[in-house]
Design a protein around this motif. Structure first.
Motif, PDB file in Angstrom:
ATOM      1  N   THR A  15       0.852  -1.191   0.000  1.00 54.60           N
ATOM      2  CA  THR A  15       0.000   0.000   0.000  1.00 54.60           C
ATOM      3  C   THR A  15       0.886   1.239   0.000  1.00 54.60           C
ATOM      4  N   LEU A  16       1.810   1.317   0.956  1.00 49.67           N
ATOM      5  CA  LEU A  16       2.748   2.432   1.008  1.00 49.67           C
ATOM      6  C   LEU A  16       4.090   2.086   0.377  1.00 49.67           C
ATOM      7  N   TRP A  17       4.486   0.817   0.439  1.00 48.44           N
ATOM      8  CA  TRP A  17       5.748   0.416  -0.178  1.00 48.44           C
ATOM      9  C   TRP A  17       5.626  -0.997  -0.746  1.00 48.44           C
ATOM     10  N   GLN A  18       6.536  -1.305  -1.682  1.00 49.58           N
ATOM     11  CA  GLN A  18       6.522  -2.599  -2.361  1.00 49.58           C
ATOM     12  C   GLN A  18       6.887  -3.716  -1.382  1.00 49.58           C
ATOM     13  N   ASN A  19       6.235  -4.870  -1.554  1.00 50.65           N
ATOM     14  CA  ASN A  19       6.525  -6.017  -0.704  1.00 50.65           C
ATOM     15  C   ASN A  19       6.391  -7.333  -1.467  1.00 50.65           C
ATOM     16  N   GLU A  20       5.212  -7.580  -2.032  1.00 45.44           N
ATOM     17  CA  GLU A  20       4.942  -8.871  -2.661  1.00 45.44           C
ATOM     18  C   GLU A  20       5.888  -9.153  -3.818  1.00 45.44           C
ATOM     19  N   LEU A  43       4.812 -27.146  -7.144  1.00 46.60           N
ATOM     20  CA  LEU A  43       5.599 -26.639  -6.016  1.00 46.60           C
ATOM     21  C   LEU A  43       4.914 -25.429  -5.387  1.00 46.60           C
ATOM     22  N   MET A  44       4.402 -24.510  -6.215  1.00 44.06           N
ATOM     23  CA  MET A  44       3.750 -23.320  -5.678  1.00 44.06           C
ATOM     24  C   MET A  44       2.461 -23.686  -4.932  1.00 44.06           C
ATOM     25  N   GLU A  45       1.764 -24.707  -5.433  1.00 47.66           N
ATOM     26  CA  GLU A  45       0.564 -25.177  -4.732  1.00 47.66           C
ATOM     27  C   GLU A  45       0.930 -25.719  -3.355  1.00 47.66           C
ATOM     28  N   ARG A  46       1.988 -26.482  -3.306  1.00 48.92           N
ATOM     29  CA  ARG A  46       2.420 -27.060  -2.024  1.00 48.92           C
ATOM     30  C   ARG A  46       2.908 -25.963  -1.069  1.00 48.92           C
ATOM     31  N   SER A 178      -5.409  -4.962   0.534  1.00 51.58           N
ATOM     32  CA  SER A 178      -5.986  -6.280   0.800  1.00 51.58           C
ATOM     33  C   SER A 178      -7.450  -6.157   1.179  1.00 51.58           C
ATOM     34  N   LEU A 179      -8.312  -6.731   0.357  1.00 53.11           N
ATOM     35  CA  LEU A 179      -9.730  -6.748   0.692  1.00 53.11           C
ATOM     36  C   LEU A 179      -9.969  -7.549   1.962  1.00 53.11           C
ATOM     37  N   ARG A 180      -9.291  -8.672   2.098  1.00 51.59           N
ATOM     38  CA  ARG A 180      -9.524  -9.564   3.230  1.00 51.59           C
ATOM     39  C   ARG A 180      -9.052  -8.962   4.552  1.00 51.59           C
ATOM     40  N   THR A 201      -0.865  -9.421  -5.400  1.00 51.90           N
ATOM     41  CA  THR A 201      -1.420  -9.580  -4.056  1.00 51.90           C
ATOM     42  C   THR A 201      -1.412 -11.063  -3.710  1.00 51.90           C
ATOM     43  N   TRP A 202      -0.932 -11.380  -2.536  1.00 48.82           N
ATOM     44  CA  TRP A 202      -0.832 -12.762  -2.065  1.00 48.82           C
ATOM     45  C   TRP A 202      -2.207 -13.423  -2.123  1.00 48.82           C
ATOM     46  N   GLU A 203      -2.239 -14.673  -2.585  1.00 46.90           N
ATOM     47  CA  GLU A 203      -3.506 -15.378  -2.768  1.00 46.90           C
ATOM     48  C   GLU A 203      -4.351 -15.425  -1.491  1.00 46.90           C
ATOM     49  N   LEU A 204      -3.707 -15.521  -0.349  1.00 47.00           N
ATOM     50  CA  LEU A 204      -4.444 -15.635   0.906  1.00 47.00           C
ATOM     51  C   LEU A 204      -5.078 -14.315   1.335  1.00 47.00           C
ATOM     52  N   GLU A 205      -4.819 -13.238   0.595  1.00 45.15           N
ATOM     53  CA  GLU A 205      -5.435 -11.948   0.902  1.00 45.15           C
ATOM     54  C   GLU A 205      -6.587 -11.611  -0.047  1.00 45.15           C
ATOM     55  N   HIS A 206      -6.903 -12.511  -0.960  1.00 48.54           N
ATOM     56  CA  HIS A 206      -7.969 -12.246  -1.928  1.00 48.54           C
ATOM     57  C   HIS A 206      -9.347 -12.394  -1.292  1.00 48.54           C
ATOM     58  N   ALA A 207     -10.295 -11.589  -1.762  1.00 47.91           N
ATOM     59  CA  ALA A 207     -11.701 -11.667  -1.347  1.00 47.91           C
ATOM     60  C   ALA A 207     -12.525 -10.896  -2.370  1.00 47.91           C
ATOM     61  N   GLU A 208     -13.832 -11.071  -2.307  1.00 48.31           N
ATOM     62  CA  GLU A 208     -14.718 -10.342  -3.202  1.00 48.31           C
ATOM     63  C   GLU A 208     -14.935  -8.921  -2.673  1.00 48.31           C
TER      64      GLU A 208
END
Length: 233
Positions: A15-20, A43-46, A178-180, A201-208
């Motif tokens: 939001t304020l600085w790069q991370n992902e 591998l990424m799934e695991r 992050s919506l979540r 955005t990290w998959e675990l932060e996704h939401a509608e």
């Protein structure tokens, strides 16, 4: 609005600085190191499964990410992963912890434009030492009236923070990518939730997106925030 807006809180990472971006670069390195053992997609799934499983143990941040990569490497190689790979993963994590801060476009301008008229907070998840390092390097620290580094972002946590640092959630706004974590729980607490999408955005932060909520707003970039706040003021 139920009362005048007095407090504006910002998320930090992406939001304020790069991370992902740096996590993705390290994931690419991880895939290269394990390329003789497993297909990159699998591998990424695991890895994502391990990260989800380990959140309750390690929390959010680079250290938990590295431990999840090591665990995944052990699992996908049936405990035959070379010691050199483990060392390379540890070194990749250390490099991430040393990486200089890159502010998002118009981040400084947006926070500065609002700092004279509003109580400005930073509310972020992650490792305490790493987030303190990034805040110190960002050059934005003096603009914040309060900083909260939390293990997770929930409606009760937002309610408590806005009560402690401001005049309650009803007069507060949370801004993040992050919506979540940033938007939905802040709205549930009674605050405004402003979504500023990041291209990674990290998959675990996704939401509608909660588009049916009156206190939801979406911006293309932080440069649009002062105008949004002025329209609500």
């Amino acid at each position: 609005m139920d009362g005048k807006l007095t407090t504006i809180a910002f998320d930090a990472d992406d939001t304020l600085w790069q991370n992902e971006r740096f996590f993705r670069m390290t994931q690419d390195r991880f895939a290269d190191l394990l390329s003789d053992h497993v297909d990159p997609d699998h591998l990424m799934e695991r890895l994502l499964e391990a990260e989800r499983r380990n959140l309750g143990h390690y929390g959010f941040g680079i250290k938990g990410f590295v431990l999840s990569m090591i665990e995944t490497a052990i699992d996908v190689t049936d405990e035959r992963v070379p010691a050199g790979v483990i060392r390379a993963l540890l070194e990749a994590g250390q490099e991430m912890l040393r990486h200089p801060i890159e502010l998002m476009p118009q981040a400084r301008e947006a926070v500065t434009a609002l700092a004279d008229r509003f109580r400005i907070l930073l509310i972020t998840k992650g490792d305490l030492l790493d987030q303190e390092r990034k805040l110190a390097q960002s050059g934005l620290g003096e603009l914040f009236d309060g900083v909260e580094i939390v293990s997770d972002k929930t409606a009760p946590r937002y309610d408590a923070i806005f009560a402690a640092h401001g005049e309650g959630a009803g007069r507060a706004m949370m801004v993040g990518n992050s919506l979540r974590s940033d938007v939905i729980p802040a709205i549930e607490a009674g605050a405004w939730g402003v979504f500023v999408p990041h291209d990674l955005t990290w998959e675990l932060e996704h939401a509608e997106p909660p588009r049916d909520q009156a206190r939801f707003a979406e911006l293309q970039h932080l440069g649009e925030l002062p105008a949004l706040v002025a329209a609500l003021d």
